[in-house]
Design a protein around this motif. Structure first.
Motif, mmCIF file in Angstrom:
data_model
loop_
_atom_site.group_PDB
_atom_site.id
_atom_site.type_symbol
_atom_site.label_atom_id
_atom_site.label_comp_id
_atom_site.label_asym_id
_atom_site.label_seq_id
_atom_site.Cartn_x
_atom_site.Cartn_y
_atom_site.Cartn_z
ATOM 1 N N VAL A 175 -10.623 10.509 10.985
ATOM 2 C CA VAL A 175 -9.549 9.882 11.758
ATOM 3 C C VAL A 175 -9.289 10.606 13.075
ATOM 4 O O VAL A 175 -8.575 10.089 13.940
ATOM 5 C CB VAL A 175 -8.241 9.816 10.938
ATOM 6 C CG1 VAL A 175 -8.442 9.012 9.673
ATOM 7 C CG2 VAL A 175 -7.709 11.215 10.616
ATOM 8 N N SER B 291 0.833 -1.193 0.000
ATOM 9 C CA SER B 291 0.000 0.000 0.000
ATOM 10 C C SER B 291 0.870 1.246 0.000
ATOM 11 O O SER B 291 2.064 1.191 0.278
ATOM 12 C CB SER B 291 -0.921 0.009 1.230
ATOM 13 O OG SER B 291 -0.144 0.016 2.418
ATOM 14 N N ASN C 114 -2.889 5.419 2.644
ATOM 15 C CA ASN C 114 -3.948 4.557 3.161
ATOM 16 C C ASN C 114 -4.563 3.679 2.075
ATOM 17 O O ASN C 114 -5.597 3.060 2.290
ATOM 18 C CB ASN C 114 -5.052 5.407 3.801
ATOM 19 C CG ASN C 114 -4.570 6.143 5.024
ATOM 20 O OD1 ASN C 114 -3.564 5.788 5.615
ATOM 21 N ND2 ASN C 114 -5.289 7.181 5.410
ATOM 22 N N GLU C 115 -3.927 3.608 0.901
ATOM 23 C CA GLU C 115 -4.500 2.899 -0.232
ATOM 24 C C GLU C 115 -3.689 1.658 -0.587
ATOM 25 O O GLU C 115 -2.457 1.668 -0.548
ATOM 26 C CB GLU C 115 -4.570 3.818 -1.460
ATOM 27 C CG GLU C 115 -5.394 5.078 -1.254
ATOM 28 C CD GLU C 115 -6.858 4.778 -1.010
ATOM 29 O OE1 GLU C 115 -7.357 3.783 -1.575
ATOM 30 O OE2 GLU C 115 -7.499 5.537 -0.250
ATOM 31 N N LYS D 201 -12.378 -1.635 -0.560
ATOM 32 C CA LYS D 201 -12.858 -1.295 0.775
ATOM 33 C C LYS D 201 -14.372 -1.469 0.820
ATOM 34 O O LYS D 201 -15.093 -0.992 -0.056
ATOM 35 C CB LYS D 201 -12.471 0.147 1.119
ATOM 36 C CG LYS D 201 -12.786 0.554 2.545
ATOM 37 C CD LYS D 201 -12.378 2.000 2.805
ATOM 38 C CE LYS D 201 -10.870 2.165 2.815
ATOM 39 N NZ LYS D 201 -10.473 3.563 3.220
ATOM 40 N N LEU E 178 -7.030 1.552 12.855
ATOM 41 C CA LEU E 178 -6.240 2.776 12.960
ATOM 42 C C LEU E 178 -6.302 3.266 14.398
ATOM 43 O O LEU E 178 -7.396 3.426 14.957
ATOM 44 C CB LEU E 178 -6.788 3.845 12.015
ATOM 45 C CG LEU E 178 -6.077 5.205 12.035
ATOM 46 C CD1 LEU E 178 -4.666 5.087 11.468
ATOM 47 C CD2 LEU E 178 -6.885 6.243 11.251
ATOM 48 N N THR F 46 -0.567 5.122 11.321
ATOM 49 C CA THR F 46 -1.021 4.706 10.007
ATOM 50 C C THR F 46 -1.839 3.423 10.162
ATOM 51 O O THR F 46 -1.700 2.705 11.154
ATOM 52 C CB THR F 46 0.165 4.462 9.062
ATOM 53 O OG1 THR F 46 1.089 3.557 9.695
ATOM 54 C CG2 THR F 46 0.875 5.765 8.743
ATOM 55 N N PRO F 47 -2.700 3.100 9.181
ATOM 56 C CA PRO F 47 -3.550 1.911 9.296
ATOM 57 C C PRO F 47 -2.723 0.628 9.371
ATOM 58 O O PRO F 47 -1.680 0.498 8.731
ATOM 59 C CB PRO F 47 -4.380 1.949 8.008
ATOM 60 C CG PRO F 47 -4.362 3.375 7.578
ATOM 61 C CD PRO F 47 -3.014 3.893 7.968
ATOM 62 N N GLU G 6 -8.757 -3.732 8.856
ATOM 63 C CA GLU G 6 -7.803 -2.635 9.052
ATOM 64 C C GLU G 6 -8.203 -1.826 10.288
ATOM 65 O O GLU G 6 -9.365 -1.436 10.438
ATOM 66 C CB GLU G 6 -7.800 -1.746 7.813
ATOM 67 C CG GLU G 6 -6.900 -0.534 7.898
ATOM 68 C CD GLU G 6 -7.056 0.352 6.676
ATOM 69 O OE1 GLU G 6 -6.247 0.217 5.751
ATOM 70 O OE2 GLU G 6 -8.017 1.164 6.640
#
Length: 276
Positions: free
Chosen positions: A151, A64, A67-68, A103, A186, A235-236, A184
């Protein structure tokens, strides 16, 4: 570590790759992986993990950037070994294309028994803090903060109105069965990282195995095991669910063994990825 790195094989997987390793030596080593999309070097990242002495197995590595996920694109992996003293091996390059994931839309998501005005536990969570976070304004401190897309809001186990102890837990209802590729999490952003939990256990339940929706303790839960959580990362952190099981409900359980420096659990966001 040079021999270990030379023996590594890489298989494409959902949202990442499986790094297969064998360590026939009596000392542990670390594997460092840097990667980027072949078509766009700005889509890049890195990770590392420890390989124990006299061990073999596979490590799932999420590919990744930000966040992608790098979805369905050929990636170049640079793999090197490192020992405890910091010595680094020559690097190997491997090209691989991870299997695309998406997602899951969170429109239908909820938490069983949710009460916006109460800190008390319900059938869907152990507790939530409605008064001590963000001035008490919803969704601050509540479980729904984990699915609001912000977030900077977060769920926090209650602490102001009543002190709570581990274990903490919550049940996420996705509204329908979903093929769960990875989950996932966070952490709370900005501060109190050391107070965060250091791990969690995942349980999954399909719609057909939740016979009585008002009694989650009677459901047939699929124990997916325990996973570590790095409380220092903002970060995730993603966790692969082997076999991509079908589930409607996800229970995230924070046992006493994963207590941080504080008594409360907390999370900013939860997401689920699927191949559907």
């Amino acid at each position: 570590f040079t021999a270990i790195v030379q023996g590594i094989t890489v298989d494409p997987d959902e949202g990442g790759v499986l790094i297969n390793y064998v360590n026939d030596f009596s000392v542990s080593t670390f594997v460092q992986i840097d990667y980027h999309a072949v078509s766009d070097a700005s889509k890049a990242g890195s990770t590392s993990f420890e390989v124990g002495a006299n061990s073999s197995g596979s490590q799932w590595v999420r590919l990744s950037y930000g966040n992608e996920f790098i979805a369905g694109e050929e990636c170049l992996l640079t793999i090197a070994g490192r020992d405890a003293a910091g010595n680094v091996s020559e690097a190997r390059e491997v090209r691989v294309t991870p299997i695309p994931v998406t997602k899951v839309d969170r429109t239908l998501w909820s938490f069983p028994g949710y009460d916006d005005n109460s800190d008390a536990g319900t059938i869907g969570y152990s507790s939530q803090e409605t008064k001590g976070e963000g001035g008490g304004k919803s969704p601050a401190g509540r479980v729904i903060a984990m699915v609001d897309g912000d977030v900077n809001t977060f769920w926090h186990a209650t602490w102001k109105s009543q002190g709570t102890k581990y274990p903490h837990w919550f049940i996420l209802d996705m509204g329908k069965n979903v093929k769960v590729s990875s989950i996932e999490l966070l952490r709370r952003q900005g501060k109190d990282g050391a107070k965060c939990q250091t791990g969690q256990q995942f349980y999954l339940c399909s719609e057909e195995n939740a016979v009585n929706p008002t009694a989650p303790d009677t459901w047939t839960w699929d124990d997916r095991g325990e996973y570590s959580f790095d409380a220092s990362l903002e970060t995730p952190q993603a966790y692969r669910m082997t076999g991509t099981p079908s589930a409607r409900y996800i229970k995230v359980y924070f046992g006493e063994q994963y207590k941080g420096t504080g008594d409360q659990g907390m999370l900013a966001e939860i997401n689920v990825y699927t191949t559907e």
